[in-house]
Enzyme design. Structure first.
Site, PDB file in Angstrom:
ATOM      1  N   HIS A  61       0.853  -1.196   0.103  1.00 57.86           N
ATOM      2  CA  HIS A  61      -0.064   0.109  -0.058  1.00 57.86           C
ATOM      3  C   HIS A  61       1.028   1.240   0.060  1.00 57.86           C
ATOM      4  CE1 HIS A  61       0.948  -0.955   4.247  1.00 57.86           C
ATOM      5  NE2 HIS A  61       0.685   0.178   4.523  1.00 57.86           N
ATOM      6  N   GLY A  62       0.367   2.277  -0.337  1.00 52.58           N
ATOM      7  CA  GLY A  62       1.053   3.525  -0.457  1.00 52.58           C
ATOM      8  C   GLY A  62       1.381   4.167   0.785  1.00 52.58           C
TER       9      GLY A  62
END
Length: 145
Positions: A61-62
């Site tokens: 995920h970012g």
């Protein structure tokens, strides 16, 4: 959050973790969930703190800064039967199932928690890794929400 069959990819193979993370991110970008810049933020996130969660699971995920690149919440499920190493040669951390996540606000935190609880039972991970169809994956993950 519902799992979309078009975001589930079975029997994938990657030379390294960066290729695997980029694949997850590209699925999210192609589906209109994130801007392409989010993909690099997923790589950066793993450099800052590994996205490997144990039990053969990784949740790319970012970074927090990349939340601006999330258009809508989405999740990919990528099965890697041969695994991909998120650790080192001396300390391998092999993931056979990847969950690529983009969440509006803090929604991704709840998603990560729910997936982590589900995957704490390694039998669930084995079932995901052995699934033969996207429908089978959706059915298994219906317990996550």
């Amino acid at each position: 959050m519902e799992f979309q069959k078009d975001l589930i990819k079975l029997n994938q193979h990657f030379p390294d973790k960066e290729a695997a993370i980029r694949f997850c991110g590209q699925l999210l970008a192609d589906g209109g969930y994130v801007e392409p810049a989010y993909i690099d933020a997923m790589i950066q996130r793993d450099k800052e703190l590994s996205v490997y969660m144990g039990n053969f699971i990784a949740i790319p995920h970012g970074t927090d800064d990349a939340k601006k690149d999330v258009l809508k919440s989405g999740i990919t499920v990528v099965q890697v039967p041969d695994g991909v190493n998120f650790g080192t040669e001396d300390d391998p951390q092999v993931a056979t199932v990847l969950f690529g996540i983009a969440g509006i606000g803090d929604e991704h935190l709840q998603i990560i928690q729910n997936i982590s609880i589900f995957c704490a039972d390694v039998d669930n991970v084995v079932k995901l890794a052995d699934a033969q169809t996207e429908d089978e994956v959706v059915k298994l993950l219906s317990q996550v929400n």
